[in-house]
Design a protein around this motif. Sequence first.
Motif, PDB file in Angstrom:
ATOM      1  N   THR A 255       0.806  -1.221   0.000  1.00  0.00           N
ATOM      2  CA  THR A 255       0.000   0.000   0.000  1.00  0.00           C
ATOM      3  C   THR A 255       0.836   1.266   0.000  1.00  0.00           C
ATOM      4  O   THR A 255       0.328   2.353  -0.305  1.00  0.00           O
TER       5      THR A 255
ATOM      6  N   HIS B 167      -8.604  -1.440  -2.330  1.00  0.00           N
ATOM      7  CA  HIS B 167      -7.510  -0.535  -1.978  1.00  0.00           C
ATOM      8  C   HIS B 167      -6.466  -0.516  -3.090  1.00  0.00           C
ATOM      9  O   HIS B 167      -5.990  -1.567  -3.510  1.00  0.00           O
TER      10      HIS B 167
ATOM     11  N   TYR C 276      -5.096   7.944  -1.807  1.00  0.00           N
ATOM     12  CA  TYR C 276      -4.327   7.112  -0.877  1.00  0.00           C
ATOM     13  C   TYR C 276      -2.852   7.531  -0.920  1.00  0.00           C
ATOM     14  O   TYR C 276      -1.994   6.757  -1.339  1.00  0.00           O
TER      15      TYR C 276
END
Length: 448
Positions: A69, A97, A333
């Motif tokens: 991530t 995600h 993000y």
Amino acid sequence: MNAAIAPADGRPNIVFILADDLGWADLSVYGQTHYTTPNLDALAAEGVRFNQAYANSAVCSATRFGLITGRYQYRLRGGLEEPLVRTAHLHGLPPAHPTLPSLLRDAGYDTALIGKWHLGNLPDYGPLKSGYNRFFGNYGGAIDYFTHKPRVGADVPRDLYEGEVPVERVGYYTQLLADEAVAWLHQQSAARPFFLSLHFTAPHWPWVGPEDEHISRDLTDLFHYDGGNLHTYAKMVRSLDAAVGQVVQALKEQGLDENTLIVFTSDNGGERFSKTWPFTGQKTELLEGGIRVPTLLRWPAGLSPQVSEQVTITMDWLPTLLAAAGLQPHPDYPSDGENLLPVLQGQAPAHERTLFWRYKAQRQRAARQGRWKYLKINEHEFLFDIEADARERANLRERHPEVFQRLRQAWAEWDAQFLPITDEVFTHGVTPDIQADRYAPERGTRAL
């Protein structure tokens, strides 16, 4: 050898190689003297060797959340599990995600994960749901190197998958992964760039070398607390080194060598038989030996050989590798890491950073800022000059109270941004055996 080829648009191919529980000095280029790792030493000589590289966590699954991530793992419920064991069917990497492989895939890269996933189990989680076009490997945290089972027992299914379908293979797992990686690389062409995640389980327990199939047959517990030795561990690391050499050789034979960016690192510090000198501590501890990891980067077309003192952490790889591909993190993000390329390419000087960790066992906390490191284990708090005192022996909190209080407060302000580690989280993912052996409260103070 084929003529050198590169993706038609000039973007680099990327091979990210992740070892499991490899300690700071387990490679000869980092100080191992009992055996040699010639292939990884060659990567270091031809590329960048990082002297101050850290893992996002002192255990594997949490670091993998940070890697994929590009963000502190504590932003996700699954990242609180250190490690993700009992609740892997409930918590994992949300498929929606954005991830390093999904961002590269959406930009035209062919993507594959060969090896360990450990970010949540089927049916809700998995590599094919989070950006990889192909997956071969294990979903959980550890498997036996020959039986490929996550636990001992005749009726235990293998944790070995092609995509989402269980498969059987014969052979030593480190070698199987190398062979699968080479086969996948041979399918690549100049038509599009590729991103290969090659995540070995070596040298994670069980302590089994490539000629030790008889040990697998005799195991009664995969944790193998009564087994292993330095000789077996050396065989495991040398097998890992040979596997990396096999992959690099395949790239060279295909003419993919020059414009392929190769990263090699570990998900956390070493364990029982690992060498972490000059550091103290090991896996599950926020002492340097638990979070400082060997890290190499080779990209002939983009970087000159060098030794870097820039402080880095696992989550830096998402913005760094995206930048190499001409991309940026998803705007919704933003990465908690930073792009390392300006420093490595000489466009910016090495600079001070502030990094933070927390780890639920022994309620550990840590912060690194410049030469200073704040550390808390249970109720014991420390301030170390990490540059002068790599072994973390001299507690300077009374001599430099202003630095101690500054880092202590900075950690508290950082921690307030993330999901809390509640009592319910604290008890998850810790098997009784691990709780008794690795997470004993006195370990932290004894290690100091």
